[in-house]
Design a protein around this motif. Structure first.
Motif, PDB file in Angstrom:
ATOM      1  N   LEU A  24       0.845  -1.298  -0.085  1.00  0.00           N
ATOM      2  CA  LEU A  24       0.061   0.077  -0.207  1.00  0.00           C
ATOM      3  C   LEU A  24       0.879   1.304  -0.047  1.00  0.00           C
ATOM      4  O   LEU A  24       0.462   2.144  -0.625  1.00  0.00           O
ATOM      5  N   ASP A  25       2.144   1.302   0.641  1.00  0.00           N
ATOM      6  CA  ASP A  25       2.853   2.381   0.889  1.00  0.00           C
ATOM      7  C   ASP A  25       3.758   2.586  -0.520  1.00  0.00           C
ATOM      8  O   ASP A  25       4.030   3.687  -0.782  1.00  0.00           O
ATOM      9  N   ALA A  26       3.634   1.396  -1.262  1.00  0.00           N
ATOM     10  CA  ALA A  26       4.496   1.625  -2.276  1.00  0.00           C
ATOM     11  C   ALA A  26       3.825   1.786  -3.737  1.00  0.00           C
ATOM     12  O   ALA A  26       4.827   2.283  -4.567  1.00  0.00           O
ATOM     13  N   VAL A  27       2.608   1.601  -3.899  1.00  0.00           N
ATOM     14  CA  VAL A  27       2.021   1.849  -4.914  1.00  0.00           C
ATOM     15  C   VAL A  27       1.429   3.499  -5.257  1.00  0.00           C
ATOM     16  O   VAL A  27       1.290   3.917  -4.014  1.00  0.00           O
ATOM     17  N   ASP A  28       1.274   4.064  -6.401  1.00  0.00           N
ATOM     18  CA  ASP A  28       0.720   5.403  -6.568  1.00  0.00           C
ATOM     19  C   ASP A  28      -0.602   5.521  -6.120  1.00  0.00           C
ATOM     20  O   ASP A  28      -0.965   6.448  -5.807  1.00  0.00           O
ATOM     21  N   THR A  29      -1.444   4.604  -6.487  1.00  0.00           N
ATOM     22  CA  THR A  29      -2.800   4.949  -6.370  1.00  0.00           C
ATOM     23  C   THR A  29      -3.578   3.646  -5.719  1.00  0.00           C
ATOM     24  O   THR A  29      -3.322   2.584  -5.716  1.00  0.00           O
ATOM     25  N   GLN A  30      -4.874   3.827  -5.147  1.00  0.00           N
ATOM     26  CA  GLN A  30      -5.562   2.662  -4.699  1.00  0.00           C
ATOM     27  C   GLN A  30      -5.944   1.712  -5.774  1.00  0.00           C
ATOM     28  O   GLN A  30      -5.862   0.445  -5.548  1.00  0.00           O
TER      29      GLN A  30
END
Length: 307
Positions: A84-90
């Motif tokens: 969750l911390d590493a990706v750009d969007t949900q």
């Protein structure tokens, strides 16, 4: 001081796996549904893309064992906060997790009026299910009154409760049944129970009402169709209600209790487990939307439909 080991039901993902999974989000296609299920070609592309990631076979095999061993607990918690911390969007995050779940079974929407990932928060206007409010969510399996409930129910914690309340509850229902008397077991095998409304559903068979709690099938083929909602209006001296309450007591006595942290994904095998939730704080609905506890739910289907 050494780091204490994770509980046996928790699975942490290695940073190398998370890094490669994040990279793969750029080539993972958007999901498409067919009869409520993730389209076969999309599921295949997800599995093919993830097959080259480090340790993916070990992760899939560990989940398979934790979820499906007949003498096991029947659930697993994947710790995905790092993803969750590493990706750009949900959207990227959910697509990556949907691809991971495709290694276990095919994602299923079930409720036609909701997206593939169904929001469960404390705003009752978002969801007609009382268990999504701030009160206690009693033990149940999802879509209990169908001929073919989802094989797995998965809950992703996007925002934990600010005060650390609302612990998840999971109980191994087959063991609970084994602790019942013969008389209670016999009563629970009769089609005398009801579980609420049934409409706008796909991929879960037909409505079954009234239904038996114990359907007589094998542990990984059938279900123990329990929901505490079916006891709400039951007469205290009804023998069928008494048998269901006996099962509920056994479920509560054998339940596992734990918090879900941000990014935790709880996957429950509905053939083996019931699940629920403890009370949240009473002020949840007064908080700004981005501070409330928020879970996203998705279902999974494996194998062929039951008769």
């Amino acid at each position: 001081m050494p780091t204490p080991p994770l509980p046996e039901y928790r699975l942490s993902l290695a940073p190398e796996f998370v890094a490669e999974l994040v990279k793969s989000t750029t080539i993972l296609p958007e999901w498409e549904l067919k009869d409520g299920l993730l389209a076969p070609e999309i599921a295949q592309r997800y599995r093919r893309t993830l097959s080259g990631l480090p340790s993916v076979s070990v992760i899939a095999a560990t989940c398979e064992w934790l979820l499906n061993a007949p003498d096991g607990e029947g659930f697993v918690v994947l710790e995905l906060g790092g993803l969750l911390d590493a990706v750009d969007t949900q959207a990227d995050y959910l697509r990556a997790i949907t691809a991971m779940l495709s290694l276990i079974a095919r994602p299923l929407r079930a409720f036609d009026r909701w997206p593939l990932w169904k929001p469960l928060d404390t705003n009752l206007s978002l969801d007609p299910m009382p268990a999504t409010g701030s009160g206690y969510g009693p033990m149940h399996i999802d879509v209990v009154n169908s001929t073919w409930p989802p094989d797995y129910s998965a809950l992703l914690c996007v925002h934990p409760a600010p005060k650390g309340q609302g612990h998840s509850l999971v109980s191994q229902v087959r063991r609970a049944v084994d602790r019942l008397s013969y008389g209670d077991t016999d009563l629970l095998s009769h089609p005398k129970y009801e579980g609420g409304a049934f409409h706008e559903l796909s991929g879960v068979g037909r409505e079954w009402t009234p239904f038996p709690v114990i359907d007589g099938r094998s542990p990984l083929g059938g279900f123990v169709r329990f929901t505490a909602k079916m006891l709400a209006d039951a007469a205290p001296d009804d023998p069928y209600a008494k048998a269901a309450r006996a099962l509920e007591r056994e479920l509560i006595g054998g339940q596992r209790r734990f918090p879900l942290k941000r990014g935790d994904l709880l996957i429950v095998n509905q053939h083996l487990c019931c699940h629920g939730r403890e009370d949240l704080s009473d002020d949840q609905e007064d908080k700004p939307e981005d501070e409330r506890r928020l879970l996203l739910q998705i279902f999974l289907r494996r194998g062929e439909a039951l008769s």
